[in-house]
Design an enzyme around this catalytic site. Structure first.
Site, PDB file in Angstrom:
ATOM      1  N   ASN A 190      17.959 -11.978   2.929  1.00 63.62           N
ATOM      2  CA  ASN A 190      17.324 -10.844   3.602  1.00 63.62           C
ATOM      3  C   ASN A 190      16.203 -11.426   4.453  1.00 63.62           C
ATOM      4  O   ASN A 190      15.142 -11.776   3.941  1.00 63.62           O
ATOM      5  CB  ASN A 190      16.775  -9.885   2.538  1.00 63.62           C
ATOM      6  CG  ASN A 190      16.100  -8.668   3.140  1.00 63.62           C
ATOM      7  OD1 ASN A 190      16.014  -8.535   4.358  1.00 63.62           O
ATOM      8  ND2 ASN A 190      15.617  -7.794   2.287  1.00 63.62           N
ATOM      9  N   ARG A 208      21.696  -9.140   4.530  1.00 63.38           N
ATOM     10  CA  ARG A 208      21.258  -7.792   4.888  1.00 63.38           C
ATOM     11  C   ARG A 208      21.070  -7.761   6.403  1.00 63.38           C
ATOM     12  O   ARG A 208      20.321  -8.560   6.964  1.00 63.38           O
ATOM     13  CB  ARG A 208      19.933  -7.493   4.200  1.00 63.38           C
ATOM     14  CG  ARG A 208      19.435  -6.122   4.550  1.00 63.38           C
ATOM     15  CD  ARG A 208      18.183  -5.818   3.801  1.00 63.38           C
ATOM     16  NE  ARG A 208      17.802  -4.447   3.983  1.00 63.38           N
ATOM     17  CZ  ARG A 208      16.759  -3.907   3.397  1.00 63.38           C
ATOM     18  NH1 ARG A 208      16.027  -4.621   2.591  1.00 63.38           N
ATOM     19  NH2 ARG A 208      16.467  -2.648   3.612  1.00 63.38           N
ATOM     20  N   HIS A 226      17.995   2.252   4.951  1.00 61.49           N
ATOM     21  CA  HIS A 226      17.928   2.099   3.481  1.00 61.49           C
ATOM     22  C   HIS A 226      19.277   2.408   2.830  1.00 61.49           C
ATOM     23  O   HIS A 226      19.341   2.765   1.650  1.00 61.49           O
ATOM     24  CB  HIS A 226      16.854   3.026   2.848  1.00 61.49           C
ATOM     25  CG  HIS A 226      15.441   2.607   3.142  1.00 61.49           C
ATOM     26  ND1 HIS A 226      14.454   3.506   3.458  1.00 61.49           N
ATOM     27  CD2 HIS A 226      14.861   1.383   3.156  1.00 61.49           C
ATOM     28  CE1 HIS A 226      13.317   2.852   3.671  1.00 61.49           C
ATOM     29  NE2 HIS A 226      13.543   1.570   3.497  1.00 61.49           N
ATOM     30  N   LEU A 260      10.830   5.301  -1.961  1.00 56.53           N
ATOM     31  CA  LEU A 260       9.417   5.248  -1.573  1.00 56.53           C
ATOM     32  C   LEU A 260       8.882   3.834  -1.799  1.00 56.53           C
ATOM     33  O   LEU A 260       8.482   3.481  -2.904  1.00 56.53           O
ATOM     34  CB  LEU A 260       8.602   6.267  -2.388  1.00 56.53           C
ATOM     35  CG  LEU A 260       9.132   7.718  -2.403  1.00 56.53           C
ATOM     36  CD1 LEU A 260       8.235   8.611  -3.261  1.00 56.53           C
ATOM     37  CD2 LEU A 260       9.254   8.279  -0.984  1.00 56.53           C
ATOM     38  N   ARG A 265       3.736   2.713   9.052  1.00 55.45           N
ATOM     39  CA  ARG A 265       4.449   3.487  10.084  1.00 55.45           C
ATOM     40  C   ARG A 265       4.158   4.970   9.873  1.00 55.45           C
ATOM     41  O   ARG A 265       4.050   5.413   8.727  1.00 55.45           O
ATOM     42  CB  ARG A 265       5.960   3.253   9.984  1.00 55.45           C
ATOM     43  CG  ARG A 265       6.403   1.864  10.401  1.00 55.45           C
ATOM     44  CD  ARG A 265       7.860   1.602  10.054  1.00 55.45           C
ATOM     45  NE  ARG A 265       8.001   0.774   8.871  1.00 55.45           N
ATOM     46  CZ  ARG A 265       9.144   0.557   8.218  1.00 55.45           C
ATOM     47  NH1 ARG A 265      10.262   1.126   8.641  1.00 55.45           N
ATOM     48  NH2 ARG A 265       9.179  -0.206   7.150  1.00 55.45           N
ATOM     49  N   MET A 318       0.049   1.301  -1.693  1.00 56.51           N
ATOM     50  CA  MET A 318      -0.259   2.478  -2.488  1.00 56.51           C
ATOM     51  C   MET A 318      -1.137   2.141  -3.693  1.00 56.51           C
ATOM     52  O   MET A 318      -1.997   2.933  -4.078  1.00 56.51           O
ATOM     53  CB  MET A 318       1.053   3.147  -2.925  1.00 56.51           C
ATOM     54  CG  MET A 318       0.880   4.455  -3.641  1.00 56.51           C
ATOM     55  SD  MET A 318      -0.034   5.688  -2.667  1.00 56.51           S
ATOM     56  CE  MET A 318       1.289   6.503  -1.781  1.00 56.51           C
ATOM     57  N   GLU A 344      19.045  -3.520  -3.960  1.00 55.72           N
ATOM     58  CA  GLU A 344      19.815  -3.722  -2.718  1.00 55.72           C
ATOM     59  C   GLU A 344      20.538  -5.069  -2.730  1.00 55.72           C
ATOM     60  O   GLU A 344      21.648  -5.186  -2.209  1.00 55.72           O
ATOM     61  CB  GLU A 344      18.864  -3.638  -1.512  1.00 55.72           C
ATOM     62  CG  GLU A 344      18.363  -2.230  -1.267  1.00 55.72           C
ATOM     63  CD  GLU A 344      17.006  -2.181  -0.581  1.00 55.72           C
ATOM     64  OE1 GLU A 344      16.007  -2.597  -1.204  1.00 55.72           O
ATOM     65  OE2 GLU A 344      16.939  -1.720   0.565  1.00 55.72           O
TER      66      GLU A 344
HETATM   67  P1  ADP Z   1       9.386  -3.134   0.272  1.00 57.03           P
HETATM   68  O1  ADP Z   1      10.561  -3.696  -0.505  1.00 57.03           O
HETATM   69  O2  ADP Z   1       9.738  -2.166   1.354  1.00 57.03           O
HETATM   70  O3  ADP Z   1       8.351  -4.152   0.667  1.00 57.03           O
HETATM   71  P2  ADP Z   1       8.645  -1.985  -2.246  1.00 57.03           P
HETATM   72  O4  ADP Z   1       9.818  -1.170  -2.639  1.00 57.03           O
HETATM   73  O5  ADP Z   1       8.377  -3.249  -2.974  1.00 57.03           O
HETATM   74  O6  ADP Z   1       8.584  -2.194  -0.701  1.00 57.03           O
HETATM   75  O7  ADP Z   1       7.355  -1.031  -2.405  1.00 57.03           O
HETATM   76  C1  ADP Z   1       6.079  -1.458  -2.055  1.00 57.03           C
HETATM   77  C2  ADP Z   1       5.118  -0.310  -2.344  1.00 57.03           C
HETATM   78  O8  ADP Z   1       5.203   0.014  -3.742  1.00 57.03           O
HETATM   79  C3  ADP Z   1       3.665  -0.634  -2.063  1.00 57.03           C
HETATM   80  O9  ADP Z   1       3.024   0.472  -1.429  1.00 57.03           O
HETATM   81  C4  ADP Z   1       3.100  -0.813  -3.448  1.00 57.03           C
HETATM   82  O10 ADP Z   1       1.746  -0.464  -3.502  1.00 57.03           O
HETATM   83  C5  ADP Z   1       3.896   0.177  -4.238  1.00 57.03           C
HETATM   84  N1  ADP Z   1       3.806  -0.120  -5.662  1.00 57.03           N
HETATM   85  C6  ADP Z   1       4.337  -1.147  -6.344  1.00 57.03           C
HETATM   86  N2  ADP Z   1       3.956  -1.100  -7.647  1.00 57.03           N
HETATM   87  C7  ADP Z   1       3.168  -0.008  -7.762  1.00 57.03           C
HETATM   88  C8  ADP Z   1       2.442   0.588  -8.843  1.00 57.03           C
HETATM   89  N3  ADP Z   1       2.466   0.064 -10.065  1.00 57.03           N
HETATM   90  N4  ADP Z   1       1.748   1.716  -8.584  1.00 57.03           N
HETATM   91  C9  ADP Z   1       1.693   2.232  -7.353  1.00 57.03           C
HETATM   92  N5  ADP Z   1       2.344   1.725  -6.305  1.00 57.03           N
HETATM   93  C10 ADP Z   1       3.056   0.623  -6.503  1.00 57.03           C
END
Ligand code: ADP
Length: 393
Positions: free
Chosen positions: A8, A91, A179, A207, A239, A282, A377
């Site tokens: 990926n 991917r 996604h 999310l 975004r 987050m 994924e």
């Molecule tokens: P990507 O794969 O698109 O980078 P992820 O699915 O790993 O994203 O999600 C990342 C998001 O998940 C971030 O905003 C992160 O803060 C949030 N996140 C991960 N663990 C926690 C948690 N324990 N509590 C709150 N948010 C979380």
């Protein structure tokens, strides 16, 4: 070991996983990534149990772009004893209007995928680079492209278009949705974890840093909150999500912003990060005492609720709501707040199950099943790759 490599590739990171073929099954053996490319490059990988296999830092010049990151990763993979690559699964963000399934790659297919670079200029070139490199290294290892758009290709035509002149649709300006590998995995998983809802009307909320929702009817996608690009729909880490296109016109025509500046604003400077001024993450927002962080969360929850309602309308009602990805799987507080806004659809949260991270977080009397289903994924890509390269031998 006979294995499948899943790749990926993004602009600043290269993620990879190795799945061993054991009998007919796929077993995850390595999960790794190169991040900080050109800034603070670092190659890290762990085995299936989480034991660190490698953790190397580099000077920026040593891994300054994606090809050097791929070369370093390939060198490291060669040090794994007995690894025999059966196939590589990639991917690829965009399959354009034509690819509704993963595809075995040859020169002709690669040429067709390159045509979609204009549809995803920030992602597609990075996704295709490792395919070209792997072809150059060893023509005989089959490669498979798995698309983020493919799972949504069955949307009804009236959902797949914008109300723009038809010629633009024909040129490829469509609501593709993204996604898709995550949603496909969840649709498969629902058959195991909750067969009674798998055949019904389900909204899945992916999310993560990128965020979207998908409406599943009997396991098939019929609507998505994302459209032509991965900018639409829910607010994300950086975004904005759904935005009046008039804002873009205003920024260019009245504020004199260059298109590249607007692109940067929309992909990197907006969303939770732009609104809070605190972070795109987050976890940081939840831990922050800054009122702007709380405000960004209020906005995020509000938009999640609005889009859930939109997708419930597309499905003509709702039987289940599924949380997945980083925020969906881990942030109990966000789940609580989103579910509070789904009460009108019959959602009743079981707070103890939610806090405990259970897979079913609805009360037994909830009209709507509320589920937390971790996505995967990479496993989805490995399965497709195995299926297209001849299955177990
Ligand atoms: P990507 O794969 O698109 O980078 P992820 O699915 O790993 O994203 O999600 C990342 C998001 O998940 C971030 O905003 C992160 O803060 C949030 N996140 C991960 N663990 C926690 C948690 N324990 N509590 C709150 N948010 C979380």
């Amino acid at each position: 070991m006979d294995a499948i490599l899943v790749v990926n590739a993004g602009s600043s990171s290269l993620k990879f996983q190795v799945f061993a073929l054991v009998g007919g099954d796929l077993e995850r053996r390595v999960r790794g990534q190169v991040d900080g490319i050109g800034v603070r490059p670092r190659l890290r990988a762990a085995d299936g149990a989480g034991t660190v296999l490698v953790d190397n830092s580099y000077k920026p010049a040593e891994i300054h772009d994606l090809p050097t990151a791929i070369a370093e990763t390939a060198d490291w993979l060669r040090t794994l004893e007995g690894l025999k690559l059966r196939a590589i699964g990639h991917r690829v963000v965009h399959g354009g209007p034509e690819f509704s399934h993963p595809v075995l790659i040859d020169e002709a297919i690669l040429g067709r995928l390159a045509r979609y670079q204009s549809l995803a200029p920030l992602h597609q070139p990075n996704n295709l680079a490792p395919i070209r490199l792997a072809m150059a290294i060893d023509q005989d290892v089959p490669q498979v492209a798995c698309f983020d758009t493919a799972f949504h290709r069955g949307h009804p035509a009236y959902a797949d278009c914008y109300a723009l002149p038809r010629a633009l649709y024909d040129e490829g300006i469509r609501r593709y949705g993204f996604h898709g590998l995550s949603y496909e995995y969840i649709a498969d998983r629902l058959l195991e974890v909750s067969p009674e809802v798998a055949s019904g009307r389900v909204v899945v909320a992916h999310l993560g840093s990128g965020a979207s929702m998908c409406a599943l009817l009997a396991g098939r996608s019929i609507e998505s909150t994302m459209g032509f690009t991965a900018l639409d729909g829910l607010p994300m880490g950086s975004r904005p999500g759904q935005l009046d296109p008039g804002v873009v016109l205003h920024l260019i025509e009245e504020r004199g912003m260059a298109p590249a500046e607007v692109t940067h604003l929309l992909y990197n400077g907006s969303g939770l990060k732009g609104l809070s001024g605190v972070s795109n993450d987050m976890r940081d927002l939840l831990a922050s005492e800054d009122p702007a962080a709380a405000f960004a969360i209020d906005h995020f929850v509000h938009r999640c609720a609005l889009h859930a309602g939109q997708l419930a309308a597309a499905l003509g009602g709702l039987d289940a709501f599924v949380f997945t990805a980083g925020i969906g799987e881990n942030a109990a507080e966000i789940r609580t707040r989103v579910v509070e806004r789904l009460t009108w659809l019959g959602a009743q949260l079981d707070p103890a199950a939610n806090e405990a991270g259970a897979s079913r977080i609805s009360r037994p009397d909830s009209r709507l099943a509320l589920l937390v289903v971790p996505t995967d994924e990479e496993l989805m890509i490995a399965r497709h790759t195995l299926a297209l390269t001849g299955g177990p031998r």
